[in-house]
Design a protein around this motif. Structure first.
Motif, PDB file in Angstrom:
ATOM      1  N   GLU A 143     -23.864 -66.179  93.369  1.00 60.77           N
ATOM      2  CA  GLU A 143     -22.499 -66.247  93.899  1.00 60.77           C
ATOM      3  C   GLU A 143     -21.468 -66.259  92.773  1.00 60.77           C
ATOM      4  O   GLU A 143     -20.373 -65.686  92.911  1.00 60.77           O
ATOM      5  CB  GLU A 143     -22.338 -67.502  94.759  1.00 60.77           C
ATOM      6  N   ALA A 144     -21.805 -66.878  91.645  1.00 55.16           N
ATOM      7  CA  ALA A 144     -20.851 -67.005  90.546  1.00 55.16           C
ATOM      8  C   ALA A 144     -20.733 -65.743  89.708  1.00 55.16           C
ATOM      9  O   ALA A 144     -19.691 -65.516  89.076  1.00 55.16           O
ATOM     10  CB  ALA A 144     -21.255 -68.176  89.648  1.00 55.16           C
ATOM     11  N   ILE A 145     -21.760 -64.929  89.701  1.00 53.26           N
ATOM     12  CA  ILE A 145     -21.798 -63.812  88.753  1.00 53.26           C
ATOM     13  C   ILE A 145     -20.727 -62.771  89.047  1.00 53.26           C
ATOM     14  O   ILE A 145     -20.343 -61.994  88.161  1.00 53.26           O
ATOM     15  CB  ILE A 145     -23.213 -63.175  88.735  1.00 53.26           C
ATOM     16  N   LEU A 175     -30.119 -63.232  93.477  1.00 48.34           N
ATOM     17  CA  LEU A 175     -29.966 -63.064  92.034  1.00 48.34           C
ATOM     18  C   LEU A 175     -30.577 -61.766  91.540  1.00 48.34           C
ATOM     19  O   LEU A 175     -30.085 -61.165  90.580  1.00 48.34           O
ATOM     20  CB  LEU A 175     -30.588 -64.260  91.300  1.00 48.34           C
ATOM     21  N   THR A 176     -31.649 -61.308  92.204  1.00 48.89           N
ATOM     22  CA  THR A 176     -32.316 -60.077  91.768  1.00 48.89           C
ATOM     23  C   THR A 176     -31.366 -58.890  91.812  1.00 48.89           C
ATOM     24  O   THR A 176     -31.484 -57.954  91.008  1.00 48.89           O
ATOM     25  CB  THR A 176     -33.545 -59.797  92.640  1.00 48.89           C
ATOM     26  N   HIS A 197     -28.515 -58.760  90.800  1.00 51.83           N
ATOM     27  CA  HIS A 197     -27.716 -58.750  89.571  1.00 51.83           C
ATOM     28  C   HIS A 197     -28.610 -58.868  88.336  1.00 51.83           C
ATOM     29  O   HIS A 197     -28.130 -59.255  87.262  1.00 51.83           O
ATOM     30  CB  HIS A 197     -26.731 -59.911  89.592  1.00 51.83           C
ATOM     31  N   ALA A 198     -29.882 -58.536  88.462  1.00 54.53           N
ATOM     32  CA  ALA A 198     -30.849 -58.791  87.387  1.00 54.53           C
ATOM     33  C   ALA A 198     -30.450 -58.137  86.074  1.00 54.53           C
ATOM     34  O   ALA A 198     -30.728 -58.684  84.997  1.00 54.53           O
ATOM     35  CB  ALA A 198     -32.236 -58.311  87.816  1.00 54.53           C
ATOM     36  N   HIS A 199     -29.788 -56.988  86.114  1.00 52.84           N
ATOM     37  CA  HIS A 199     -29.437 -56.280  84.881  1.00 52.84           C
ATOM     38  C   HIS A 199     -28.406 -57.040  84.055  1.00 52.84           C
ATOM     39  O   HIS A 199     -28.168 -56.702  82.887  1.00 52.84           O
ATOM     40  CB  HIS A 199     -28.895 -54.888  85.221  1.00 52.84           C
ATOM     41  N   ARG A 200     -27.808 -58.101  84.635  1.00 53.55           N
ATOM     42  CA  ARG A 200     -26.824 -58.899  83.903  1.00 53.55           C
ATOM     43  C   ARG A 200     -27.316 -60.321  83.657  1.00 53.55           C
ATOM     44  O   ARG A 200     -26.550 -61.175  83.195  1.00 53.55           O
ATOM     45  CB  ARG A 200     -25.507 -58.950  84.683  1.00 53.55           C
ATOM     46  N   VAL A 201     -28.567 -60.587  83.956  1.00 53.54           N
ATOM     47  CA  VAL A 201     -29.077 -61.952  83.914  1.00 53.54           C
ATOM     48  C   VAL A 201     -30.201 -62.080  82.883  1.00 53.54           C
ATOM     49  O   VAL A 201     -31.092 -61.227  82.807  1.00 53.54           O
ATOM     50  CB  VAL A 201     -29.591 -62.389  85.302  1.00 53.54           C
TER      51      VAL A 201
END
Length: 457
Positions: free
Chosen positions: A284-286, A316-317, A319-323
């Protein structure tokens, strides 16, 4: 008679008997006894000698107590169906797991009394499984069954706390008796704990809880109030943040700190619930994360066994490319081969991997070489006072050189003073994190330009 000879004789006892060898009188047997009460163990449904004055007849059947839950991890063992039927016929609930990792995931849900496992599983050796089971729940009874007469493994299993290590075929009735023994030990341990303060203290504040239910209530309340704060990871050369680390925070006064929350989750078998909640909040924060930056999200090593972590549809997955998944080393990774496979699955989804606390405890260079992380973090015990500690400085310089050679990014965390910052930059550390730049805050705060010091040296 030494320990190995005793265990060897014990593992070879006559099939179908509910006894153990008598080391003082070869050829005679000792009955299996309950370790808590010292009473003989009689299989459920077995005939018991009639008490004096009882009417004539065949005997009386032992009164049946409530059954327990057995986690069966028997792979392709040809006896698994027969054993499952025998246990179910005796009133046990049998939960099957195809392999060791699946069993560990199931164990995290709790409510398992006995683990019945093959010592030769396709993904884990029985001794490795035993160690990880004991780490999750030290009170679960574990029975290992081997198709080989491996005395050394039997001795090691007993030293690690296995209830039994069987190296020969056993009759159904004998297996049922052993499982009954395991359930009794498990339940007696629970009762003994509940008669005192089950959870004596949690967290650095030493908050005491009278029983599991009280701790459960506090944990549920804390889980609803969990939120994230974010601390920047900066590049001194680039004079800007390159990432922010998401850090768990809690409003519940009974579990006021992250260590207290983690300890409660471990005691209650709720690490999976806590990990999932944190990942949802991070997702949610990303959306507010500056576009050029990454988000570091901490995971406990046991989170690596959670299928949700690898679910392509998980929040979260997406957005995985940013995590960057940061695996904390405070709880030991027991099986590096399994961890390497799990981290490979994360990379396939687009995540990068970081290892916490390089230079402290388990997260040494050996684990870095085995797990191939993209990022490692220096333990803050090396960073604190580095400007006046030549030994720490030499270690950091060497680690910086190794990471550079391996093309691994090195982050020095716990930087609190300008002197520490300048010393680290002189030693070749560019990526820094700590209170000098910013304390954790609910938003993505950028440090003041003056905090980066002089231009890169």
């Amino acid at each position: 008679m030494n320990v190995r000879e005793f265990i060897h004789g014990w593992t070879q006892r006559t099939s179908g008997s509910c006894s153990t060898p008598n080391p003082l009188m070869p050829g005679r047997s000792l009955p299996i006894v309950d370790r808590m009460t010292n009473n003989p163990v009689i299989p459920r449904g077995a005939l018991v000698p009639k008490p004096p004055g009882a009417p004539p007849g065949q005997g009386v059947r032992r009164r049946t107590v409530s059954a327990g839950r057995v986690l069966a991890v028997l792979g392709h063992d040809p006896r698994r169906e027969a054993w499952s039927q025998a246990l179910q016929g005796d009133g046990f609930e049998v939960v099957a797991a195809e392999h060791g990792e699946a069993a560990l995931r199931r164990l995290l849900h709790g409510d398992v009394d006995v683990v019945l496992s093959s010592a030769q599983l396709p993904d884990l050796h029985g001794l490795s499984l035993l160690g990880r089971v004991r780490a999750i729940d030290p009170d679960v009874s574990v029975i290992l069954v081997s198709s080989r007469n491996d005395l050394d493994n039997a001795v090691e299993a007993m030293e690690q706390g296995a209830l039994r290590y069987l190296t020969r075929a056993v009759a159904d009735a004998e297996l049922v008796a052993l499982v009954n023994e395991g359930v009794r030990i498990r339940r007696n341990t629970r009762r003994r704990h509940n008669s005192m303060t089950l959870i004596r203290s949690v967290g650095s504040a030493g908050r005491s809880f009278g029983d599991v239910a009280t701790l459960e209530d506090a944990f549920e309340e804390a889980l609803r109030g969990v939120f994230l704060s974010f601390q920047p990871i900066v590049s001194c050369a680039g004079r800007a943040p390159v990432a922010w680390e998401a850090l768990m925070r809690c409003k519940e006064p009974q579990l006021p700190s992250p260590p207290a929350m983690l300890e409660a989750a471990e005691k209650l078998g709720r690490l999976e619930d806590l990990g999932r909640r944190i990942r949802v909040l991070a997702a949610e924060a990303i959306v507010e994360l500056p576009p050029e930056a990454r988000l570091f999200v901490n995971v406990h090593p046991q989170d690596l066994n959670d299928p949700d972590l690898y679910d392509p549809s998980a929040p979260l997955t997406r957005h995985a490319h940013r995590v960057t998944i940061e695996v904390t080393e405070r709880a030991r990774l027991d099986d590096e081969k399994a961890a390497l496979v799990q981290l490979g699955r994360l990379r396939a989804l687009g995540y990068r991997v970081a290892i916490d606390d390089l230079g402290a405890g388990y997260a040494g260079l050996a684990s870095v070489a085995a797990l191939h992380p993209e990022v490692v973090k220096l333990d803050m015990s090396l960073v604190r006072g580095v400007h006046r500690n030549p030994i720490s400085a030499r270690i950091i310089r060497a680690l910086t050189a190794v990471c550079s050679e391996l093309e691994i990014s090195l982050v020095a965390e716990g930087v609190e003073t300008e002197a520490e910052r300048d010393a680290l930059v002189d030693l070749g550390c560019d990526l820094l994190q700590g209170y000098l730049f910013a304390r954790p805050t609910p938003g993505f705060v950028r440090p003041h330009p003056s905090l980066y010091g002089l231009s890169a040296r």
